[in-house]
Design a protein around this motif. Structure first.
Motif, PDB file in Angstrom:
ATOM      1  N   UNK A  33       0.842  -1.199   0.000  1.00 27.86           N
ATOM      2  CA  UNK A  33       0.000   0.000   0.000  1.00 27.86           C
ATOM      3  C   UNK A  33       0.878   1.251   0.000  1.00 27.86           C
ATOM      4  N   UNK A  34       1.932   1.237   0.802  1.00 26.82           N
ATOM      5  CA  UNK A  34       2.827   2.393   0.832  1.00 26.82           C
ATOM      6  C   UNK A  34       3.473   2.637  -0.525  1.00 26.82           C
ATOM      7  N   UNK A  35       3.883   1.563  -1.166  1.00 21.04           N
ATOM      8  CA  UNK A  35       4.507   1.705  -2.481  1.00 21.04           C
ATOM      9  C   UNK A  35       3.538   2.252  -3.517  1.00 21.04           C
ATOM     10  N   UNK A  37       1.415   4.527  -3.499  1.00 21.80           N
ATOM     11  CA  UNK A  37       1.151   5.965  -3.580  1.00 21.80           C
ATOM     12  C   UNK A  37       2.444   6.763  -3.781  1.00 21.80           C
ATOM     13  N   UNK A  38       3.527   6.050  -4.108  1.00 30.57           N
ATOM     14  CA  UNK A  38       4.795   6.755  -4.269  1.00 30.57           C
ATOM     15  C   UNK A  38       5.555   6.263  -5.486  1.00 30.57           C
ATOM     16  N   UNK A  48       5.999  11.341  -3.495  1.00 31.93           N
ATOM     17  CA  UNK A  48       4.596  11.037  -3.277  1.00 31.93           C
ATOM     18  C   UNK A  48       3.820  11.313  -4.561  1.00 31.93           C
ATOM     19  N   UNK A  51      -2.800   9.267  -6.017  1.00 38.49           N
ATOM     20  CA  UNK A  51      -3.547   8.174  -6.639  1.00 38.49           C
ATOM     21  C   UNK A  51      -3.205   8.003  -8.118  1.00 38.49           C
TER      22      UNK A  51
END
Lengths: 294, 90
Positions: A33-35, A37-38, A48, A51
């Motif tokens: 999930x962290x990946x 959005x970046x 960052x 979406x």
């Protein structure tokens, strides 16, 4: 309604499992999930993107087609494997050495690893040395899985049916074995037809194992990777490129970690939804049945 | 933790989920849920409805992000509203 008092302290028993799952699944999923959005180059150089990856993934025509193909594939194999598996289970001998022999024979395809299955079928379907490819060609059908999308599709479905119908058959067989003889005796006294025995005794008793079978087969087929990859490489063109193969190309081939993370999450959400719908639908069918029974 | 490449927004997201789960646990201990039938076609417990609400929220966000020009905050607002409706009348 029952008036049992539930003791919820037993939930502590799943704590070790929960820790294990946290380590192997939940924490990696959070990282995904962290990946998503970046744009990550390394842990210090990252930007960052919000979406953006999701927007791109959802609107990518290649991925949309892969998703449609994936659904078509999963539902086709389910539609073939479930009835076929039930049929095979009904035909399997019930006692004696024949029962053991047939069980072993039926189980055989399940023991073969995915990529080996792919290789076996790759050779099997070759026009020059493969029995099926050669045979069909000799019969006058221009069979070629590297040229014709229809042939490739048919072969992949046939391969999956060959590999996984035994799972359904075995589950159903065990389900059938657990039906007490009294049911059959009652049916004989009532002079129930074979169809009636199947429809009102065997099929209802198979619901539980079929839930598991359908769920397992859906998840397996929805994530299918190695077999089509070895057999057709996703071709001809992209006619047999399914979701996991698109994902691998993106994540490992092109190292697009952000978009593939977004893709993974969407993939996960689809599987989550479908499994939940399956599970709830079938569990509720059962609940209705029990209420009618009492 | 560095390898997990945290961002503020995802941290808030997971903190919210964790808080929801903890809150639901506390609520369950304080007053255990009763399975009931609302406007959803199946009888659900509180946890079922929360799960349905969260999955719906995920799909609402995906649809808004992918196929509409609307702002993401709108998706969030709609999701929360839908979650509340589900929890109360679902």
């Amino acid at each position: 309604m029952n008036h049992k008092v539930y003791n919820n302290r037993a939930w502590w028993l799943i704590l070790p499992m929960l820790l294990l799952v946290a380590f192997s699944a939940i924490i990696p999923l959070m990282t995904v999930v962290n990946y998503s959005v970046q744009d990550v180059f390394d842990t210090h150089t990252r930007f960052f993107t919000g979406v953006e990856w999701f927007e791109a993934t959802l609107n990518d025509p290649a991925l949309q087609m892969a998703l449609l193909r994936q659904f078509a594939f999963s539902f086709t194999v389910l539609a073939i494997e479930v009835p076929l598996g039930i049929g095979i289970a009904l035909l399997m001998p019930k006692r004696g050495w024949q029962a053991s022999a047939v069980l072993i024979l039926v189980t055989m395809p399940l023991l073969i690893p995915w990529n080996v299955v792919g290789s076996i079928w790759q050779i099997f379907t070759r026009g020059d040395i493969g029995l099926m490819g050669w045979g069909l060609r000799e019969l006058g059908y221009g069979y070629n899985i590297t040229r014709s999308a229809t042939d490739a599709w048919g072969t992949i479905i046939l391969m999956d049916v060959w590999h996984w119908t035994p799972l359904i058959a075995l589950l159903c067989y065990s389900g059938l074995r657990s039906i007490p003889d009294a049911y059959y005796q009652a049916a004989r006294i009532d002079r129930a037809s074979q169809w009636a025995v199947f429809r009102y005794i065997q099929l209802p008793k198979l619901t539980n194992v079929l839930v598991i079978g359908v769920l397992l087969r859906f998840m397996h087929s929805f994530m299918i990777y190695a077999e089509p990859f070895v057999l057709t490489g996703g071709g001809p063109g992209s006619s047999t490129t399914f979701l996991s193969q698109s994902l691998t190309t993106m994540a490992i081939g092109q190292q697009d970690l952000g978009p593939s993370a977004a893709f993974s999450i969407i993939y996960f959400l689809i599987i989550l939804l479908v499994c939940w719908v399956f599970y709830t639908a079938i569990m509720n069918l059962q609940k209705d049945k029990q209420q009618k029974g009492t | 933790m560095e390898w997990m490449v945290w961002t503020t927004s995802t941290a808030i997201f997971f903190a919210t989920i964790a808080a929801l789960l903890l809150g639901m646990t506390a609520w369950e201990i304080a007053s255990p849920t009763v399975e009931r039938k609302g406007f959803l076609p199946i009888a659900t417990t509180r946890g079922d409805r929360l799960f349905i609400g969260l999955v719906c929220a995920a799909y609402i966000h995906l649809v808004v992000v992918g196929f509409t020009p609307f702002n993401l905050w709108l998706a969030l607002a709609v999701s929360i509203l839908w979650l509340v409706i589900l929890m109360r009348w679902g």
